[in-house]
Design an enzyme around this catalytic site. Structure first.
Site, PDB file in Angstrom:
ATOM      1  N   TRP A 161       0.798  -1.225   0.000  1.00  0.00           N
ATOM      2  CA  TRP A 161       0.000   0.000   0.000  1.00  0.00           C
ATOM      3  C   TRP A 161       0.832   1.277   0.000  1.00  0.00           C
ATOM      4  O   TRP A 161       0.300   2.364  -0.176  1.00  0.00           O
ATOM      5  CB  TRP A 161      -0.912   0.035   1.248  1.00  0.00           C
ATOM      6  CG  TRP A 161      -0.170  -0.367   2.500  1.00  0.00           C
ATOM      7  CD1 TRP A 161      -0.184  -1.603   3.069  1.00  0.00           C
ATOM      8  CD2 TRP A 161       0.725   0.430   3.287  1.00  0.00           C
ATOM      9  NE1 TRP A 161       0.655  -1.638   4.165  1.00  0.00           N
ATOM     10  CE2 TRP A 161       1.224  -0.392   4.328  1.00  0.00           C
ATOM     11  CE3 TRP A 161       1.163   1.753   3.218  1.00  0.00           C
ATOM     12  CZ2 TRP A 161       2.137   0.050   5.286  1.00  0.00           C
ATOM     13  CZ3 TRP A 161       2.079   2.198   4.175  1.00  0.00           C
ATOM     14  CH2 TRP A 161       2.552   1.355   5.185  1.00  0.00           C
ATOM     15  N   ASN A 162       2.143   1.173   0.248  1.00  0.00           N
ATOM     16  CA  ASN A 162       2.866   2.418   0.548  1.00  0.00           C
ATOM     17  C   ASN A 162       3.113   3.290  -0.686  1.00  0.00           C
ATOM     18  O   ASN A 162       3.153   4.510  -0.575  1.00  0.00           O
ATOM     19  CB  ASN A 162       4.178   2.139   1.295  1.00  0.00           C
ATOM     20  CG  ASN A 162       5.163   1.355   0.486  1.00  0.00           C
ATOM     21  OD1 ASN A 162       4.778   0.481  -0.294  1.00  0.00           O
ATOM     22  ND2 ASN A 162       6.436   1.639   0.648  1.00  0.00           N
ATOM     23  N   LYS A 185      -2.696  -8.049  -7.898  1.00  0.00           N
ATOM     24  CA  LYS A 185      -3.435  -7.975  -6.637  1.00  0.00           C
ATOM     25  C   LYS A 185      -2.874  -6.811  -5.825  1.00  0.00           C
ATOM     26  O   LYS A 185      -1.818  -6.907  -5.192  1.00  0.00           O
ATOM     27  CB  LYS A 185      -3.311  -9.271  -5.819  1.00  0.00           C
ATOM     28  CG  LYS A 185      -4.386  -9.291  -4.735  1.00  0.00           C
ATOM     29  CD  LYS A 185      -4.002 -10.016  -3.479  1.00  0.00           C
ATOM     30  CE  LYS A 185      -3.287  -9.191  -2.453  1.00  0.00           C
ATOM     31  NZ  LYS A 185      -4.023  -8.052  -1.882  1.00  0.00           N
ATOM     32  N   GLY A 236       6.594  -6.402  -0.688  1.00  0.00           N
ATOM     33  CA  GLY A 236       5.931  -6.333   0.607  1.00  0.00           C
ATOM     34  C   GLY A 236       6.912  -6.658   1.715  1.00  0.00           C
ATOM     35  O   GLY A 236       8.136  -6.524   1.543  1.00  0.00           O
ATOM     36  N   SER A 237       6.385  -7.093   2.842  1.00  0.00           N
ATOM     37  CA  SER A 237       7.244  -7.325   3.999  1.00  0.00           C
ATOM     38  C   SER A 237       8.033  -8.625   3.836  1.00  0.00           C
ATOM     39  O   SER A 237       7.622  -9.536   3.105  1.00  0.00           O
ATOM     40  CB  SER A 237       6.385  -7.399   5.258  1.00  0.00           C
ATOM     41  OG  SER A 237       5.509  -8.503   5.153  1.00  0.00           O
ATOM     42  N   GLU A 258      10.715  -7.994  -3.657  1.00  0.00           N
ATOM     43  CA  GLU A 258      11.223  -6.710  -3.164  1.00  0.00           C
ATOM     44  C   GLU A 258      10.687  -6.577  -1.746  1.00  0.00           C
ATOM     45  O   GLU A 258       9.487  -6.374  -1.556  1.00  0.00           O
ATOM     46  CB  GLU A 258      10.709  -5.560  -4.031  1.00  0.00           C
ATOM     47  CG  GLU A 258      11.051  -5.692  -5.515  1.00  0.00           C
ATOM     48  CD  GLU A 258      12.522  -5.488  -5.807  1.00  0.00           C
ATOM     49  OE1 GLU A 258      13.232  -4.950  -4.935  1.00  0.00           O
ATOM     50  OE2 GLU A 258      12.965  -5.893  -6.891  1.00  0.00           O
ATOM     51  N   CYS A 292      10.315   1.830   1.519  1.00  0.00           N
ATOM     52  CA  CYS A 292      11.255   0.714   1.731  1.00  0.00           C
ATOM     53  C   CYS A 292      12.699   1.193   1.733  1.00  0.00           C
ATOM     54  O   CYS A 292      13.543   0.587   2.377  1.00  0.00           O
ATOM     55  CB  CYS A 292      11.033  -0.350   0.674  1.00  0.00           C
ATOM     56  SG  CYS A 292      11.207   0.283  -1.008  1.00  0.00           S
ATOM     57  N   GLU A 390      12.409  -3.469  11.121  1.00  0.00           N
ATOM     58  CA  GLU A 390      11.918  -2.370  10.300  1.00  0.00           C
ATOM     59  C   GLU A 390      10.723  -1.712  11.006  1.00  0.00           C
ATOM     60  O   GLU A 390       9.764  -2.389  11.365  1.00  0.00           O
ATOM     61  CB  GLU A 390      11.472  -2.916   8.936  1.00  0.00           C
ATOM     62  CG  GLU A 390      11.031  -1.853   7.961  1.00  0.00           C
ATOM     63  CD  GLU A 390      10.495  -2.446   6.654  1.00  0.00           C
ATOM     64  OE1 GLU A 390       9.750  -3.436   6.702  1.00  0.00           O
ATOM     65  OE2 GLU A 390      10.826  -1.890   5.593  1.00  0.00           O
TER      66      GLU A 390
HETATM   67  P1  NAD Z   1       2.617  -7.067   3.372  1.00  0.00           P
HETATM   68  O1  NAD Z   1       3.684  -8.087   3.217  1.00  0.00           O
HETATM   69  O2  NAD Z   1       1.758  -7.110   4.569  1.00  0.00           O
HETATM   70  O3  NAD Z   1       1.610  -7.100   2.115  1.00  0.00           O
HETATM   71  C1  NAD Z   1       2.062  -6.979   0.785  1.00  0.00           C
HETATM   72  C2  NAD Z   1       1.068  -7.651  -0.137  1.00  0.00           C
HETATM   73  O4  NAD Z   1       1.067  -9.053   0.139  1.00  0.00           O
HETATM   74  C3  NAD Z   1      -0.381  -7.184   0.054  1.00  0.00           C
HETATM   75  O5  NAD Z   1      -1.004  -7.072  -1.204  1.00  0.00           O
HETATM   76  C4  NAD Z   1      -1.002  -8.332   0.846  1.00  0.00           C
HETATM   77  O6  NAD Z   1      -2.385  -8.469   0.633  1.00  0.00           O
HETATM   78  C5  NAD Z   1      -0.259  -9.516   0.265  1.00  0.00           C
HETATM   79  N1  NAD Z   1      -0.267 -10.729   1.101  1.00  0.00           N
HETATM   80  C6  NAD Z   1      -0.424 -10.829   2.435  1.00  0.00           C
HETATM   81  N2  NAD Z   1      -0.391 -12.134   2.813  1.00  0.00           N
HETATM   82  C7  NAD Z   1      -0.189 -12.855   1.686  1.00  0.00           C
HETATM   83  C8  NAD Z   1      -0.061 -14.246   1.417  1.00  0.00           C
HETATM   84  N3  NAD Z   1      -0.115 -15.153   2.377  1.00  0.00           N
HETATM   85  N4  NAD Z   1       0.141 -14.628   0.139  1.00  0.00           N
HETATM   86  C9  NAD Z   1       0.217 -13.713  -0.848  1.00  0.00           C
HETATM   87  N5  NAD Z   1       0.090 -12.396  -0.657  1.00  0.00           N
HETATM   88  C10 NAD Z   1      -0.106 -11.964   0.596  1.00  0.00           C
HETATM   89  O7  NAD Z   1       3.368  -5.662   3.229  1.00  0.00           O
HETATM   90  P2  NAD Z   1       2.754  -4.218   3.405  1.00  0.00           P
HETATM   91  O8  NAD Z   1       2.522  -3.954   4.856  1.00  0.00           O
HETATM   92  O9  NAD Z   1       1.614  -4.044   2.452  1.00  0.00           O
HETATM   93  O10 NAD Z   1       3.956  -3.310   2.866  1.00  0.00           O
HETATM   94  C11 NAD Z   1       5.000  -2.853   3.676  1.00  0.00           C
HETATM   95  C12 NAD Z   1       6.242  -3.684   3.462  1.00  0.00           C
HETATM   96  O11 NAD Z   1       6.599  -3.693   2.082  1.00  0.00           O
HETATM   97  C13 NAD Z   1       7.454  -3.128   4.188  1.00  0.00           C
HETATM   98  O12 NAD Z   1       8.163  -4.181   4.778  1.00  0.00           O
HETATM   99  C14 NAD Z   1       8.279  -2.493   3.067  1.00  0.00           C
HETATM  100  O13 NAD Z   1       9.653  -2.391   3.335  1.00  0.00           O
HETATM  101  C15 NAD Z   1       7.993  -3.416   1.942  1.00  0.00           C
HETATM  102  N6  NAD Z   1       8.228  -2.760   0.664  1.00  0.00           N
HETATM  103  C16 NAD Z   1       9.323  -3.111  -0.063  1.00  0.00           C
HETATM  104  C17 NAD Z   1       9.608  -2.456  -1.255  1.00  0.00           C
HETATM  105  C18 NAD Z   1      10.829  -2.797  -2.071  1.00  0.00           C
HETATM  106  O14 NAD Z   1      10.905  -2.361  -3.213  1.00  0.00           O
HETATM  107  N7  NAD Z   1      11.791  -3.538  -1.526  1.00  0.00           N
HETATM  108  C19 NAD Z   1       8.754  -1.455  -1.714  1.00  0.00           C
HETATM  109  C20 NAD Z   1       7.654  -1.118  -0.938  1.00  0.00           C
HETATM  110  C21 NAD Z   1       7.392  -1.776   0.242  1.00  0.00           C
END
Ligand code: NAD
Length: 524
Positions: A161-162, A185, A236-237, A258, A292, A390
């Site tokens: 979402w960020n 998604k 994501g995370s 990422e 990130c 983080e």
């Molecule tokens: P998150 O991991 O909670 O969610 C990311 C995505 O994964 C969402 O769309 C979520 O619905 C989906 N998801 C959740 N559970 C899942 C599963 N079991 N299977 C498949 N998909 C699933 O992360 P967040 O809170 O949305 O984002 C913040 C994190 O993203 C931070 O850790 C940040 O550092 C990281 N991030 C990294 C980059 C990069 O380029 N390295 C860029 C932006 C954000």
């Protein structure tokens, strides 16, 4: 509290039209989307279920062949047209991003321009990156080898979402240019930015079914998506990344990931402190620290530590927070309650362990329900949560170090390895130091923007920060399968009837020896 502008800038009819862009084969429960600025309900999207993912992948797959057959120059032209549309719909896109992500307008603008840079880069350079290329044949003069790059098929993208606009779209653009279909998604909190951008893709000429969007819970949609696509891009995370990588392993689907970071900045004694302070205030608090590649740790040479802390705290205190759809405020909201609680937990733990809160360290409910004051910590012990995990919020710690070597050691003392920065008056020294930092990217005398905008260079994380890269040739080649076509002139290279294998083996050894000698002499 209600935002007077929310219903004007994202009217009900627009929200409904956007939600109708989600692939659904049945009535689904609504998933509410809320505005972080006020916590009011902005609208809803369907909470998709596994059959919706199956339908999305099937439709995308069916549309793919005709897309792949089109000349790549046509696909590149569509990307250029898309970049034009993004620019001409700037105000409207910025409103949507701000309303659902709660960020400052300047932060939304950065991500919008990132989409344009990526679209233009891949329109310009993408065709060259995936063009068929002659390779050295095994037997010069006899073997002609050509490497072709074919699209993998359907690419799945799971996004956070960020940066809801650029992360949803920019990683998709090279996949489309390479001839793939895509199923996206977006994050639960921020589907509308992605849905609006996909409408613009269609307007630019991307065929209707080629890009599908499914909205809903990651835990529900992850497995059906990963098991049916040909490549998965996940942002994501790190924790979710591990789950996603395990699923991808089970289904033998290739991935790029990422993930999170605990990014460090190093300020050397000879740095221009004005530039370092300005750069690191921006680099720590842009997007309210929910970035990130933003900084959560700063290591400063002890010779300039006191002066740096004074100036850094002063500049942080001057940041203007606001829930506004204009360019005024420097810092926006956190995305919601969960993120706010994480930030509060990290700061409370830091306080308990003896850290000093130099500035900030409190909610700013006077501005909005999820606002948190930009916070600077000193004296943070290494075992504090904010030192090793983080935070993903507006919290940064500053620590003194004896010299550059000690700074490198502290900066590298983490499981993550996404981004870092070095501040020094001697750029050559800075670049040498950068190469010793365990991070996928390092900015010298800049926070991150110059690096992020360098779309011709790979970007991604090492260690727990990721697998694979976006941007550059790597950012598109991952969406292709390499195929080698080797054509043999003269006799095929197979045993010759009547010639004993011993003689053939000797002949082959002589041939390889001659080849080695020739190749050492270099090209003729
Ligand atoms: P998150 O991991 O909670 O969610 C990311 C995505 O994964 C969402 O769309 C979520 O619905 C989906 N998801 C959740 N559970 C899942 C599963 N079991 N299977 C498949 N998909 C699933 O992360 P967040 O809170 O949305 O984002 C913040 C994190 O993203 C931070 O850790 C940040 O550092 C990281 N991030 C990294 C980059 C990069 O380029 N390295 C860029 C932006 C954000």
């Amino acid at each position: 509290m209600s935002t007077p502008t929310a219903s004007e800038r994202l009217p009900g009819a627009t929200r409904e039209r956007l939600a109708a862009g989600v692939t659904c084969v049945d009535e689904r429960e609504p998933l509410a989307v809320r505005s972080p600025f006020t916590d009011e309900r902005l609208g809803s999207v369907p909470s998709c279920q596994p059959p919706d993912v199956a339908a999305a992948v099937e439709r995308a797959r069916a549309a793919r062949a005709a897309w792949t057959d089109r000349p790549i120059a046509e696909r590149a032209e569509i990307l250029r047209e898309f970049a034009d549309l993004v620019l001409s719909h700037r105000a409207e896109l910025l409103d949507v991003v701000q309303l659902e992500a709660g960020k400052a307008r300047a932060d939304a603008h950065v991500e919008l321009l990132d989409v344009v840079l990526n679209a233009d880069y891949y329109a310009r350079e993408g065709p060259g990156h995936v063009a068929s290329e002659r390779r050295d044949g095994g037997f010069p003069g006899l073997t002609r080898a050509v490497e072709h790059r074919h699209p993998v098929g359907v690419v799945g993208l799971v996004e956070p979402w960020n940066y809801p606009l650029t992360l949803a779209i920019s990683d998709m653009l090279p996949a489309l240019l390479a001839g793939n279909a895509a199923v996206l998604k977006p994050a639960e909190a921020t589907p509308f930015s992605a849905l609006r951008a996909v409408e613009l893709l269609h307007e630019a000429g991307v065929p209707e079914d080629l890009v599908q969007v499914v909205t809903g819970r990651g835990a529900t949609l992850g497995e059906p998506l990963i098991s049916s696509v040909d490549f998965l891009t996940f942002t994501g995370s790190t924790a979710t990344g591990r789950t996603v990588a395990a699923l991808a392993g089970e289904h033998l689907v290739d991935v790029s990931m990422e993930l999170g970071g605990k990014n460090a900045a190093v300020v050397l004694a000879d740095a221009d402190l004005d530039a370092a302070v300005r750069g690191l205030v921006h680099g720590s608090f842009a997007n309210a620290g929910q970035l990130c590649i933003s900084f959560e740790r700063i290591y400063v040479d002890e010779a300039v530590y006191d002066e740096f802390v004074d100036r850094f705290v002063d500049a942080t205190a001057k940041l203007d927070l606001g829930a506004s759809l204009s360019y005024g405020p420097d810092v926006g909201s956190l995305v919601g309650r969960h993120q706010l609680e994480t930030v509060e937990d990290h700061v409370a733990d830091a306080r308990e362990r003896g850290a000093t809160v130099e500035v900030g360290g409190e909610r700013r409910e006077d501005v909005g329900p999820f606002f948190y004051a930009p916070t600077v910590l000193t004296g943070l012990p290494d075992d504090a949560t904010a030192a090793c995990e983080e935070t993903f919020g507006p919290v940064v710690s500053v620590s003194p170090v004896a010299d550059a070597d000690a700074a490198v050691e502290r900066a590298n003392d983490t499981d993550y390895g996404l981004h870092a920065s070095v501040w020094t008056g001697d750029t050559e020294r800075g670049e040498r130091l950068a190469r010793r930092l365990d991070a996928g990217s390092v900015s010298v005398n800049d926070a991150y923007l110059g690096m992020w905008a360098s779309t011709d260079a790979p970007m991604g994380g090492v260690d727990d920060s990721g697998i694979g890269r976006r941007h550059s040739a790597e950012g598109i080649l991952k969406y292709t399968e390499a195929q080698t076509v080797a054509t043999q002139r003269g006799h095929p290279l197979v045993p010759v009837p009547g010639v004993p294998n011993r003689l053939l083996a000797r002949g082959a050894t002589l041939g390889v020896r001659a080849l080695r000698r020739l190749r050492r002499l270099g090209p003729f």
